[in-house]
Design a protein around this motif. Structure first.
Motif, PDB file in Angstrom:
ATOM      1  N   ARG A  61      -0.515 -47.026  72.536  1.00  0.00           N
ATOM      2  CA  ARG A  61      -0.265 -47.142  71.096  1.00  0.00           C
ATOM      3  C   ARG A  61       0.572 -48.381  70.789  1.00  0.00           C
ATOM      4  O   ARG A  61       1.466 -48.744  71.529  1.00  0.00           O
ATOM      5  N   ASP A  62       0.234 -48.996  69.656  1.00  0.00           N
ATOM      6  CA  ASP A  62       1.009 -50.130  69.182  1.00  0.00           C
ATOM      7  C   ASP A  62       1.225 -49.970  67.677  1.00  0.00           C
ATOM      8  O   ASP A  62       0.967 -48.908  67.118  1.00  0.00           O
ATOM      9  N   SER A  63       1.646 -51.017  67.017  1.00  0.00           N
ATOM     10  CA  SER A  63       1.956 -50.928  65.587  1.00  0.00           C
ATOM     11  C   SER A  63       0.728 -50.605  64.739  1.00  0.00           C
ATOM     12  O   SER A  63       0.859 -50.134  63.612  1.00  0.00           O
ATOM     13  N   ASN A  64      -0.460 -50.820  65.235  1.00  0.00           N
ATOM     14  CA  ASN A  64      -1.684 -50.501  64.501  1.00  0.00           C
ATOM     15  C   ASN A  64      -1.988 -49.011  64.496  1.00  0.00           C
ATOM     16  O   ASN A  64      -2.886 -48.569  63.791  1.00  0.00           O
ATOM     17  N   TYR A  65      -1.266 -48.234  65.299  1.00  0.00           N
ATOM     18  CA  TYR A  65      -1.543 -46.801  65.403  1.00  0.00           C
ATOM     19  C   TYR A  65      -1.024 -46.016  64.202  1.00  0.00           C
ATOM     20  O   TYR A  65      -1.528 -44.950  63.900  1.00  0.00           O
ATOM     21  N   SER A  66      -0.052 -46.498  63.480  1.00  0.00           N
ATOM     22  CA  SER A  66       0.563 -45.726  62.388  1.00  0.00           C
ATOM     23  C   SER A  66      -0.481 -45.306  61.359  1.00  0.00           C
ATOM     24  O   SER A  66      -1.422 -46.033  61.059  1.00  0.00           O
TER      25      SER A  66
END
Length: 107
Positions: A61-66
Motif C-alpha cells: 500500500r502507498d498513498s494511492n490506497y486511501s
C-alpha cells in the motif's frame, strides 16, 4: 470411494470463522487494516479452494490506497466441509485457512 462432507449449519460455520479470528494474536488483529472476512459456499473458478485474500497487501500500500473499498478474506464453507473428516478437523482447517489469508493481507 466417495468423500462425504461434514454436516454443519451455516451459523455454526460462521461461529468457527469468528472463533478463528479471535485466536489471532491481539497485536496482529489490531494491525489488520481495511479488510473484511466473508464466508461463501465455494469459489466458482477454483471449487476446491479453501480461502482467498483479495486486495492490496499492507506491504504494497502507498498513498494511492486511501479511500479504497475494504480488502476481503473469503472462507469457502463447502470446500472446507468436504476436505475434512469430522467437526474437529473443520475447526483446525478453518483456523489454518484464516491464518494463511491474514498472512497474505500482511504481505
Amino acid at each position: 470411494m466417495t468423500t462425504m462432507a461434514v454436516a454443519m449449519t451455516d451459523a455454526r460455520f460462521g461461529e468457527l470463522v469468528s472463533d478463528a479470528l479471535d485466536e489471532l494474536p491481539a497485536e496482529l488483529a489490531a494491525a489488520m487494516d481495511n479488510v473484511v472476512v466473508l464466508v461463501a459456499a465455494r469459489n466458482e473458478e477454483e471449487p476446491t479452494l479453501l480461502g482467498l485474500y483479495h486486495g492490496v497487501a499492507l506491504t504494497d500500500r502507498d498513498s494511492n490506497y486511501s479511500g479504497m473499498l475494504p480488502d476481503t478474506i473469503t472462507v469457502y464453507r463447502d470446500a472446507l466441509l468436504e476436505c475434512c473428516a469430522d467437526g474437529e478437523e473443520v475447526v483446525h482447517e478453518v483456523l489454518v485457512t484464516i491464518v494463511h489469508e491474514v498472512a497474505d493481507h500482511f504481505g
